[in-house]
Design a protein around this motif. Structure first.
Motif, PDB file in Angstrom:
ATOM      1  N   ALA A 188       0.827  -1.197   0.060  1.00 57.57           N
ATOM      2  CA  ALA A 188      -0.188   0.043  -0.017  1.00 57.57           C
ATOM      3  C   ALA A 188       0.990   1.336   0.061  1.00 57.57           C
ATOM      4  N   PRO A 189       0.319   2.306  -0.415  1.00 54.63           N
ATOM      5  CA  PRO A 189       1.263   3.629  -0.533  1.00 54.63           C
ATOM      6  C   PRO A 189       0.976   4.316   0.815  1.00 54.63           C
ATOM      7  N   ASN A 190       1.881   5.292   1.184  1.00 55.36           N
ATOM      8  CA  ASN A 190       1.670   6.073   2.151  1.00 55.36           C
ATOM      9  C   ASN A 190       0.280   6.816   2.356  1.00 55.36           C
ATOM     10  N   ARG A 191      -0.030   6.649   3.620  1.00 53.21           N
ATOM     11  CA  ARG A 191      -1.512   7.176   3.862  1.00 53.21           C
ATOM     12  C   ARG A 191      -1.496   7.813   5.438  1.00 53.21           C
ATOM     13  N   HIS A 192      -2.824   8.723   5.534  1.00 55.50           N
ATOM     14  CA  HIS A 192      -2.979   9.371   6.552  1.00 55.50           C
ATOM     15  C   HIS A 192      -4.047   9.204   7.439  1.00 55.50           C
ATOM     16  N   VAL A 193      -4.181   8.456   8.595  1.00 51.70           N
ATOM     17  CA  VAL A 193      -5.179   7.811   9.563  1.00 51.70           C
ATOM     18  C   VAL A 193      -5.406   8.585  10.567  1.00 51.70           C
ATOM     19  N   ARG A 194      -6.757   9.096  10.447  1.00 54.65           N
ATOM     20  CA  ARG A 194      -7.440  10.102  11.676  1.00 54.65           C
ATOM     21  C   ARG A 194      -8.216   9.056  12.707  1.00 54.65           C
ATOM     22  N   LEU A 195      -7.805   9.265  13.808  1.00 54.84           N
ATOM     23  CA  LEU A 195      -8.456   8.281  14.742  1.00 54.84           C
ATOM     24  C   LEU A 195      -9.434   9.396  15.728  1.00 54.84           C
ATOM     25  N   GLU A 196     -10.528   8.981  16.296  1.00 55.24           N
ATOM     26  CA  GLU A 196     -11.051   9.618  17.173  1.00 55.24           C
ATOM     27  C   GLU A 196     -11.059   9.303  18.665  1.00 55.24           C
ATOM     28  N   THR A 197     -11.422  10.354  19.622  1.00 54.90           N
ATOM     29  CA  THR A 197     -11.212  10.130  20.779  1.00 54.90           C
ATOM     30  C   THR A 197     -12.660   9.499  21.613  1.00 54.90           C
ATOM     31  N   SER A 198     -12.502   8.981  22.636  1.00 53.52           N
ATOM     32  CA  SER A 198     -13.802   8.526  23.271  1.00 53.52           C
ATOM     33  C   SER A 198     -14.089   9.311  24.639  1.00 53.52           C
ATOM     34  N   LEU A 199     -15.162   9.576  25.028  1.00 58.42           N
ATOM     35  CA  LEU A 199     -15.264  10.480  26.219  1.00 58.42           C
ATOM     36  C   LEU A 199     -15.196   9.472  27.499  1.00 58.42           C
ATOM     37  N   ARG A 200     -14.428   9.899  28.406  1.00 55.47           N
ATOM     38  CA  ARG A 200     -14.331   9.145  29.725  1.00 55.47           C
ATOM     39  C   ARG A 200     -15.084  10.238  30.478  1.00 55.47           C
ATOM     40  N   GLU A 201     -16.175  10.091  30.840  1.00 56.08           N
ATOM     41  CA  GLU A 201     -16.894  10.942  31.634  1.00 56.08           C
ATOM     42  C   GLU A 201     -16.564  11.256  32.807  1.00 56.08           C
ATOM     43  N   GLY A 202     -15.915  10.857  33.981  1.00 65.57           N
ATOM     44  CA  GLY A 202     -15.301  11.207  34.947  1.00 65.57           C
ATOM     45  C   GLY A 202     -16.103  11.969  35.904  1.00 65.57           C
ATOM     46  N   GLU A 203     -15.405  12.756  36.683  1.00 67.96           N
ATOM     47  CA  GLU A 203     -16.416  13.502  37.792  1.00 67.96           C
ATOM     48  C   GLU A 203     -15.894  15.021  37.769  1.00 67.96           C
ATOM     49  N   THR A 204     -15.468  15.349  36.626  1.00 70.93           N
ATOM     50  CA  THR A 204     -14.782  16.783  37.140  1.00 70.93           C
ATOM     51  C   THR A 204     -15.651  17.823  36.013  1.00 70.93           C
ATOM     52  N   LEU A 205     -16.537  17.311  35.572  1.00 75.73           N
ATOM     53  CA  LEU A 205     -17.666  18.261  34.451  1.00 75.73           C
ATOM     54  C   LEU A 205     -18.866  18.328  35.375  1.00 75.73           C
ATOM     55  N   GLY A 206     -19.159  19.701  35.564  1.00 74.90           N
ATOM     56  CA  GLY A 206     -20.372  20.032  35.958  1.00 74.90           C
ATOM     57  C   GLY A 206     -21.262  21.214  35.456  1.00 74.90           C
ATOM     58  N   LYS A 207     -22.353  21.621  36.006  1.00 77.69           N
ATOM     59  CA  LYS A 207     -22.889  22.802  35.395  1.00 77.69           C
ATOM     60  C   LYS A 207     -22.171  23.976  36.063  1.00 77.69           C
ATOM     61  N   ALA A 208     -22.295  25.101  35.354  1.00 80.10           N
ATOM     62  CA  ALA A 208     -21.519  26.430  35.552  1.00 80.10           C
ATOM     63  C   ALA A 208     -22.197  26.955  37.028  1.00 80.10           C
ATOM     64  N   ARG A 209     -21.401  27.530  37.671  1.00 79.17           N
ATOM     65  CA  ARG A 209     -22.019  28.171  39.063  1.00 79.17           C
ATOM     66  C   ARG A 209     -22.765  29.446  38.510  1.00 79.17           C
ATOM     67  N   SER A 210     -23.611  29.830  39.370  1.00 79.95           N
ATOM     68  CA  SER A 210     -24.385  30.926  38.978  1.00 79.95           C
ATOM     69  C   SER A 210     -23.882  32.173  39.721  1.00 79.95           C
TER      70      SER A 210
END
Length: 338
Positions: free
Chosen positions: A316-338
């Motif tokens: 095969a010739p040279n090629r360029h592969v793009r992969l995607e990330t997956s979200l690890r939800e974790g515990e550091t994402l929350g609603k903005a404080r008012s």
């Protein structure tokens, strides 16, 4: 090319070239630099390296790792080594510091070993045509592309994520949770590397959401060290306590930012949310667990080797592969404080 050719090119004695190559101290710095430059330019292989060529296995793949202390690279290196062994190849690992030139290191490795191909891991994004020519064998870039250089895409392969798109995705996660005071923690907005690309994604996400760019929330650290990320976050929180979210372009920087938030009494995610990109193993064990876009590290290594092997074997010739990330939800994402 012989040692006599190098000596003639430099206008010095053969014995002087020999002393430089054997690292003898009795050579002036100017002469030493001139000889080493000639060795590089003339592609001279010293006798000891020539002996190595005889002894080295013919089916060898070189792996040049720029910034080997980065824990993100560990699973990728392991995967490439395993795939090399499965395919009957020997892997030669060469590690260089973050600021070193991987092209020069790679070209030296090609000259001193019987390499069939070369993989650059964690390299620059701005290779030139001349640098591509200096390699002279099939090569693939793993985690980096050539978006800022003029090297023709037909002469090399690459495997990476789309850093711009992932920067956009990380920022939009925060926007979707109501955040408008979003700081971005990065090396530099003009580093011709992942920071610049992920920052561009951050900016576009703000534009699309109608949020004006606040330059005070662009936190440049000059390098990717945790100490720099920690210090820059502390300074930002003191100047802008209204920050409700931080997008860190790397997990390690996010971990340092979380330490700074803790030390000034900002709860995560109650007072400030944190989102990053990478998915290094240690970020699964932070308290709270980091929310991050996980790069498929093993797949990056597998695809880098596979694309290189296909070129080496002519399937095969040279090629360029793009992969995607997956979200690890974790515990550091929350609603903005008012």
């Amino acid at each position: 090319m012989t040692i006599k050719d190098v000596a003639a090119y430099c206008g010095v004695a053969v014995s002087t070239v020999s002393r430089v190559l054997n690292n003898h101290p009795d050579v002036s710095p100017e002469t030493r630099a001139r000889v080493l430059e000639a060795v590089d330019k003339l592609h001279y292989i010293p006798n000891n390296s020539a002996r190595d060529l005889v002894l080295a296995p013919a089916d060898t793949i070189g792996l040049v790792v720029r910034g080997a202390e980065n824990p993100f690279y560990t699973p990728i290196i392991r995967t490439i080594e395993e795939r090399c062994e499965e395919a009957g190849y020997t892997m030669v690992l060469h590690q260089i510091p973050v600021g070193a030139d991987e092209i020069s290191a790679g070209a030296t490795l090609v000259r001193s070993k019987r390499l069939k191909g070369l993989i650059f891991l964690g390299g620059r994004f701005d290779y030139s045509r001349a640098e591509g020519d200096a390699i002279g064998i099939p090569f693939a870039c793993c985690t980096n592309t050539n978006q800022f250089g003029d090297l023709d895409k037909s002469v090399y392969s690459s495997v990476s994520i789309d850093d711009y798109a992932e920067g956009y995705k990380a920022t939009k996660l925060l926007i979707d949770h109501g955040h408008t005071k979003i700081a971005v923690l990065l090396d530099s907005v003009r580093d011709h590397s992942i920071s610049e690309l992920r920052y561009a994604g951050y900016r576009q996400a703000l534009v699309d959401a109608g949020i004006p760019l606040d330059e005070d929330l662009v936190l440049e650290t000059v390098d990717f060290t945790m100490s720099a990320a920690y210090a820059r976050t502390l300074a930002a929180l003191e100047a802008r306590p209204d920050i409700t979210a931080i997008f860190a372009v790397a997990d390690s920087m996010a971990i340092a930012a979380m330490k700074a938030l803790h030390n000034v009494g900002f709860s995560v995610p109650g007072a400030c949310s944190v989102v990053a990109i990478d998915g290094i193993e240690i970020s699964q064990y932070t308290i709270p667990t980091l929310t991050t876009l996980v790069q498929p590290q093993e797949t990056l290594g597998e695809e880098a080797f596979k694309t290189l092997l296909d070129v080496i074997e002519g399937t095969a010739p040279n090629r360029h592969v793009r992969l995607e990330t997956s979200l690890r939800e974790g515990e550091t994402l929350g609603k903005a404080r008012s």
